[in-house]
Design a protein around this motif. Sequence first.
Motif, short mmCIF file in Angstrom:
data_model
loop_
_atom_site.label_atom_id
_atom_site.label_comp_id
_atom_site.label_asym_id
_atom_site.label_seq_id
_atom_site.Cartn_x
_atom_site.Cartn_y
_atom_site.Cartn_z
N VAL A 1 51.61 35.49 54.58
CA VAL A 1 52.52 35.63 53.45
C VAL A 1 53.16 34.27 53.18
CG1 VAL A 1 54.59 36.77 52.60
CG2 VAL A 1 52.99 38.02 54.03
N GLN B 1 56.03 34.40 48.08
CA GLN B 1 55.86 35.86 48.13
C GLN B 1 57.05 36.52 48.83
OE1 GLN B 1 52.02 35.72 50.11
NE2 GLN B 1 51.06 36.68 48.32
N TYR C 1 52.44 46.20 52.47
CA TYR C 1 53.44 45.40 53.19
C TYR C 1 54.70 46.22 53.44
CZ TYR C 1 56.76 41.71 54.33
OH TYR C 1 57.70 40.95 54.96
N TYR D 1 51.55 41.94 49.44
CA TYR D 1 50.22 42.55 49.36
C TYR D 1 50.41 44.06 49.50
CZ TYR D 1 50.77 42.37 54.45
OH TYR D 1 51.26 42.49 55.73
N LYS E 1 48.99 40.31 57.37
CA LYS E 1 48.28 39.30 56.57
C LYS E 1 49.23 38.12 56.34
CE LYS E 1 45.57 42.76 54.12
NZ LYS E 1 45.29 43.37 52.83
#
Length: 150
Positions: free
Chosen positions: A45, A49, A64, A61, A43
Amino acid sequence: MAKDMGKVKVEYQSIEDSEREAREHPYTVPIPEGLTEEFFPSKPVTDEQMMRWMTRHIEPYPGYADEEAAWERAWQEVEIAQLKADGEPVLELDPVHVDPEFDPSTGKPIVYDEPHIVQNPDNGEADLFIDTADLTEDELKHDDSQDSEK
C-alpha cells in the motif's frame, strides 16, 4: 434491564506509565499465532492510498477494510479474554436488530431522504449510507463515494 457493574475509581495514567505497565504485565491469555501488534496489509500500500483510506475511507484495494476489521476484532477478543482472566467485569451485549418502518398503504419499507447507518452482517462494520439517487448535481460533484468506484 441495566446490570449494576459496581463502582470503579478512575485514575489518570500517563503514556509512559501505560507503556511501563504493558512491559511489566504482559498478556496472560494466549495471543493467536500470526496476530501482530501492528496491522500489516496482505498487499503493498502506498502512502497516497493510506491517506485516501484515512481521510475519505477509500480502500487501497478490495478487501483491505475486511482485513483490518478482522485484525481489530482479533485484538478485541484478546483484550476481552485478558479482562476476564484478570477478573475485571466485562459487559457483553447482544446486537440490536431494528426492523424498518412500513408504509401501511403499500406495505413497502419507508425510505427516508437522510443518511442511514448500515451494518455489514458479515464483519460487523458500520458505515454511513447515502443514496446517490437522492443527491443533487452539486452534491454529486462533492461526493467522495464516487471516487471509491474508480
